[in-house]
Scaffold this active site. Sequence first.
Site, PDB file in Angstrom:
ATOM      1  N   GLY A 152      36.204  28.674  48.715  1.00  0.00           N
ATOM      2  CA  GLY A 152      37.151  27.772  49.129  1.00  0.00           C
ATOM      3  C   GLY A 152      37.616  27.835  50.709  1.00  0.00           C
ATOM      4  CB  ALA A 153      39.586  29.235  52.606  1.00  0.00           C
TER       5      ALA A 153
ATOM      6  CD  GLU B 258      39.921  37.378  52.619  1.00  0.00           C
ATOM      7  OE1 GLU B 258      39.247  36.211  52.436  1.00  0.00           O
ATOM      8  OE2 GLU B 258      39.704  38.242  51.806  1.00  0.00           O
TER       9      GLU B 258
ATOM     10  CG  HIS C 231      44.924  32.387  49.107  1.00  0.00           C
ATOM     11  ND1 HIS C 231      44.984  32.631  47.861  1.00  0.00           N
ATOM     12  CD2 HIS C 231      43.998  33.235  49.587  1.00  0.00           C
ATOM     13  CE1 HIS C 231      44.136  33.578  47.396  1.00  0.00           C
ATOM     14  NE2 HIS C 231      43.370  33.804  48.608  1.00  0.00           N
ATOM     15  CD  GLU C 232      41.708  32.200  52.624  1.00  0.00           C
ATOM     16  OE1 GLU C 232      41.560  33.152  52.929  1.00  0.00           O
ATOM     17  OE2 GLU C 232      41.574  31.748  51.363  1.00  0.00           O
TER      18      GLU C 232
ATOM     19  CG  HIS D  92      43.734  37.202  52.267  1.00  0.00           C
ATOM     20  ND1 HIS D  92      43.692  38.153  51.350  1.00  0.00           N
ATOM     21  CD2 HIS D  92      43.119  36.202  51.542  1.00  0.00           C
ATOM     22  CE1 HIS D  92      43.349  37.764  49.920  1.00  0.00           C
ATOM     23  NE2 HIS D  92      42.812  36.439  50.254  1.00  0.00           N
TER      24      HIS D  92
ATOM     25  CD  GLU E 258      40.975  37.350  47.133  1.00  0.00           C
ATOM     26  OE1 GLU E 258      41.960  36.227  47.134  1.00  0.00           O
ATOM     27  OE2 GLU E 258      40.273  37.518  48.122  1.00  0.00           O
TER      28      GLU E 258
HETATM   29 ZN   LIG Z   1      41.859  35.273  48.978  1.00  0.00          ZN
END
Ligand SMILES: [Zn+2]
Length: 803
Positions: free
Chosen positions: A255-256, A258, A289-290, A293, A312
């Site tokens: 999805g992405a 970091e 979320h990213e 990180h 995570e």
């Molecule tokens: Zn992550």
Amino acid sequence: MSLTLTEARDRAAVVSDVSYDVDLDLTDTATFGVRTAVRFTVLPPTADTFLELAHGREVRVTVDGEDRDDGGYDGRRVPLTGLATGAHEVVVDARVPYVTDGDGMHTMTDPADGERYVGAYCGMDIAQKIFACFDQNDLKATIALTVTAPPAWTVLANGATLESADGHWRFATTLRIPPALFVVAAGPWASYRWEHAGLPFGWHARASLAAELDRDAAELRAITEGCYDHFAELFEEPYPFDSYDQVLVPGLNWGAQEMPGCVTYRDEYLPRGAVPEDLRLFRAAVIAHEMSHMWFGDLATMTWWEDTWLQESFADYMGYRVAADGAGFHGALLGHEVGRKPNAYDADRRRSTHPVAPEAEDVPDVDSAATIFDAISYSKGNSVLRQLVTWLGDETFLRGVNTYLTRFRFANATLDDFVAALDEASDRDVRSWVELWLRTTGFDTIRVERDEAGVPVLHRDGTRPHRIRVTAYDDGAREVGSELVDVADDPVPLPSYAGLAVVPNSHGETFARIVLDDASAAVVATGLCRVDDDLTRAVLWTMLFDRVQTRQLGPDEFVDLVARNLPGERSATMVSSVLNRTLGRVLPLRVPAAEAPAALATLASACSTGLEHATSPDLARAFASGYADTCDDPEPLLGWLASDAVGELPLAPALRWRAVRRLAALGALDAEAIAAEGARDAGSDGRVGVAAALAARPTAQAKADAWAVVSDPDVDNRLFTSAMEGLWSPGQADLLAPYVDRYLDEAPTWAARGQAFAQVVGRAFPALLLTEQQTDRLRTALEDDLPTVLRRQWEDRLDDLVG
Ligand SMILES: [Zn+2]
């Protein structure tokens, strides 16, 4: 063969103080050039060691200035033998082919305008496909990067840009990061840049998505700044890096990602046409979320992959929390409860389940680590941390987190290090809590029973303490009371709710199965869509998903419940999630092929009613999308195409392609009509849309042609996925039977391309209920030697099928 835990430990014992100078040349289109100068110290007692470099050609190695020819390079590793204690410099020159599966230096030519994009979106075992390195997390290093690229391109990387002229780019040397977090994204990007809190920020996307970037720029910037400012309040450590770019890249398998200072996202997060509500909410949570990180994972990094949860689970928890508190996206958590947490319950029922925090030895090599990035490490870990915060109190939790981050800044850490920091912050028995919640598998059940006076009593089957909300309802599903209760060894009577329906865990505070008593279940069955609170409805849907998967509820009863409750649903995210779940899991795992058409017809009729009464464009889009997936009458869908609208609603390209695919599957669009759709939308969406529609057609020739597309050894990851999605169209079981066998025969070869492509291949598992004979074929296939990642996905599928 990937790096093993033993090899990683041995190498970390003899190598330290690593730094890299990496020079990339991206001007050629078949291979790229890379020169890596690695400086490091060899510690006593010295031992032989190695650098990784995958798929290198024309390799030249120099050790401390001495030419070593190819240095004994074997296509995978550069051996380093006989090095004395002390400082060394190894220079490795090579040319490496580009890839189209995201698993290396990815190249993509945009069909919309012919522009080329290349990128190293690293992660497990990918940095070594870009430059010669000690590819493990606990050998952090500074990286100084230069890139030569076509002059019209923009190059983005971890460090801020120091110089750029005539296609030559030089970037600021990074702080100490693991090779896996290296990133380069190069191409004629459309960019939106600004400054905030003294730091340069940017959002970037393909030139052909410039209008969409422009459309969403204000929202993306507001989320970015809101999250950034909120993290500055939560964490004592300041933002660690020198810039913050976010790039929507083509072909990303995740999805992405970091990457420090330069986060990558799959560019499907920037769709053309209206952005569906569930995607808007999820995108906000992913941005948060990213960013989390940058601290969890980039500043303080796990030592070995068993502590994936330390990155995570935290990022997943923080993502939803900060999207709400920092950026105002309070609805995002609903997507977690109804769309992702159910996957964690599924994962926790399979043989492949593992503790949120497993032992290092249970992750013996990087291929096994690739299977840990699962619903346990993300969604269960998130839910368990939410329960920890409820149990511990937020202030104490954050005190422990801040001690941990400061103590391990630019270093590596393990579960024990985190628990020690938490333990210092709290006078509660953190270590026992960790044993019960993080070191075990499975989940408890919280049951509602009734005593003779009609008083609901909560019982826990299991071992863990839970602090949860319980909400009471009258017969009309109207909320009449709600309170927080602790559930542990002893039953908990709720006398003030006598005679009422009750729902425990009503805001999803814990991770446990919910079983209602008959009276409460009856209220839910008839009044689910009238329950006022979105989160509670999500918890109830999740309970129903669990019941149908564990065969407590027949699939026909489940589909009836969906048909009864979905048209009255008020949340578009809930509508999409329930439909995704029903079509993606209940149908292919529980509904026999012969009964699938009837189930689809019931769902189509429910979506049609929902669409008719939708009170917002978001709801209308969610129901229209479900209708396009399920209806068996071509006329309404042909009407959508003709008017390029669904009633008042403009037809977004993604929805149009859904309708085209369904029409093709129904035999109502031929190859020529599909090609005309492709000509109408000549970009990357059109390319995969055409592939899916062609593969969906209900003829033997169409299936054979689709198979030729997916078995091409150079097929890119996106084309593979779309052709497979079209191929496995519902209601075509007879036509597809030979391809179930062929998939089981041929997928292992495809999956040998790498971990990331193996995930893609595993996800393309036949989307129909296997017959007993086909299930036996799957069992037999599992007896063979299979790529680790594919084996895991097939075992999971078998467990879901027969479980
Ligand atoms: Zn992550």
